[in-house]
Design an enzyme around this catalytic site. Structure first.
Site, PDB file in Angstrom:
ATOM      1  N   HIS A 173      -7.592  -7.805  -0.784  1.00 63.52           N
ATOM      2  CA  HIS A 173      -6.326  -7.113  -1.072  1.00 63.52           C
ATOM      3  C   HIS A 173      -5.734  -7.605  -2.386  1.00 63.52           C
ATOM      4  O   HIS A 173      -5.459  -8.781  -2.553  1.00 63.52           O
ATOM      5  CB  HIS A 173      -5.342  -7.367   0.073  1.00 63.52           C
ATOM      6  CG  HIS A 173      -3.993  -6.762  -0.143  1.00 63.52           C
ATOM      7  ND1 HIS A 173      -3.481  -5.798   0.695  1.00 63.52           N
ATOM      8  CD2 HIS A 173      -3.045  -6.972  -1.087  1.00 63.52           C
ATOM      9  CE1 HIS A 173      -2.275  -5.457   0.273  1.00 63.52           C
ATOM     10  NE2 HIS A 173      -1.998  -6.161  -0.812  1.00 63.52           N
ATOM     11  N   GLU A 175      -5.950 -12.358   2.373  1.00 63.30           N
ATOM     12  CA  GLU A 175      -7.022 -11.355   2.374  1.00 63.30           C
ATOM     13  C   GLU A 175      -7.740 -11.348   1.022  1.00 63.30           C
ATOM     14  O   GLU A 175      -7.143 -10.969   0.010  1.00 63.30           O
ATOM     15  CB  GLU A 175      -6.445  -9.967   2.653  1.00 63.30           C
ATOM     16  CG  GLU A 175      -5.748  -9.867   3.992  1.00 63.30           C
ATOM     17  CD  GLU A 175      -4.974  -8.563   4.192  1.00 63.30           C
ATOM     18  OE1 GLU A 175      -4.659  -8.266   5.350  1.00 63.30           O
ATOM     19  OE2 GLU A 175      -4.683  -7.859   3.199  1.00 63.30           O
ATOM     20  N   HIS A 189       0.837  -1.207   0.000  1.00 67.73           N
ATOM     21  CA  HIS A 189       0.000   0.000   0.000  1.00 67.73           C
ATOM     22  C   HIS A 189       0.871   1.255   0.000  1.00 67.73           C
ATOM     23  O   HIS A 189       0.504   2.259  -0.605  1.00 67.73           O
ATOM     24  CB  HIS A 189      -0.912   0.030   1.232  1.00 67.73           C
ATOM     25  CG  HIS A 189      -2.080  -0.885   1.159  1.00 67.73           C
ATOM     26  ND1 HIS A 189      -3.197  -0.626   0.400  1.00 67.73           N
ATOM     27  CD2 HIS A 189      -2.314  -2.076   1.769  1.00 67.73           C
ATOM     28  CE1 HIS A 189      -4.078  -1.603   0.546  1.00 67.73           C
ATOM     29  NE2 HIS A 189      -3.564  -2.502   1.372  1.00 67.73           N
ATOM     30  N   ASP A 222      -7.502  -2.348  -1.584  1.00 70.84           N
ATOM     31  CA  ASP A 222      -8.454  -3.190  -0.866  1.00 70.84           C
ATOM     32  C   ASP A 222      -9.835  -2.805  -1.379  1.00 70.84           C
ATOM     33  O   ASP A 222     -10.171  -1.605  -1.406  1.00 70.84           O
ATOM     34  CB  ASP A 222      -8.395  -2.937   0.638  1.00 70.84           C
ATOM     35  CG  ASP A 222      -7.077  -3.336   1.270  1.00 70.84           C
ATOM     36  OD1 ASP A 222      -6.268  -4.020   0.618  1.00 70.84           O
ATOM     37  OD2 ASP A 222      -6.855  -2.957   2.441  1.00 70.84           O
TER      38      ASP A 222
END
Length: 192
Positions: free
Chosen positions: A164, A161, A96, A103
């Protein structure tokens, strides 16, 4: 100046629901000053193409997080040691922090409602894993639909995740620590 662009300008159809700009996140408080979403230009254009694909299937993309300043990564690491298995080590920086991770989830274009996935966003359990076999068949189908849309445009999913996605080549971008208010001011950029 890094080539970060405002997602709202690249694709106004996106629904921005930046969870770290309010208390609806694992930290329980806002860690961003405003609900902005930024990505590296190439990743942002790929996201727009993925959104075109989603819309053709009756869905929209709901952005939960994108570029994250390095200081926020450090804050998470220092204040939530119990979640370090799911957090980026600030010594290495986050994807990120490079402006190459997003996300997101899906919402239904007809109802405007977020679709159900096998887990909520930011749930640090195996239910968040993209291969989790639990939940309902529809939840797994929606999770897999999101994955297919994103992978078709050069994104890869995080192994822990479902929400993500990293844009290809993320590892070639530097870790950034630019405050959102400074993104349009090259004199105020800094590195960690």
């Amino acid at each position: 100046m890094p080539d970060l662009v405002d997602l709202a300008q690249i694709d106004p159809r996106l629904k921005l629901d930046i969870r770290y700009a309010d208390s609806n996140n694992f930290a329980g408080k806002a860690v961003y000053p405003a609900p902005h979403g930024y990505l590296h230009r190439d990743a942002a254009h790929a996201l727009r193409r993925a959104h075109d694909r989603a819309q053709a299937q009756g869905y929209g993309l709901q952005i939960l997080d994108a570029y994250r300043p390095w200081q926020v990564t450090r804050y998470f690491w220092e204040h939530f040691p119990m979640h370090r298995a799911f957090l980026a080590d600030p010594e290495l920086g986050s994807r990120h922090n490079r402006g190459c991770a997003v996300d997101l989830t899906l919402f239904d274009l007809k109802s405007g409602q977020e679709v159900e996935m096998p887990s909520p966003y930011d749930e640090f359990t195996e239910r968040a894993h993209p291969g989790y076999d639990g939940g309902t068949p529809l939840q797994r189908q929606m999770r897999d639909t999101l994955r297919n849309l994103m992978e078709a445009e050069g994104f890869s999913i995080h192994p822990h995740e479902w929400w993500h996605f990293d844009y290809r080549g993320w590892e070639h971008h530097p870790v950034l620590d630019i405050d959102f208010s400074d993104l349009n001011n090259p004199q105020k950029t800094k590195s960690p």
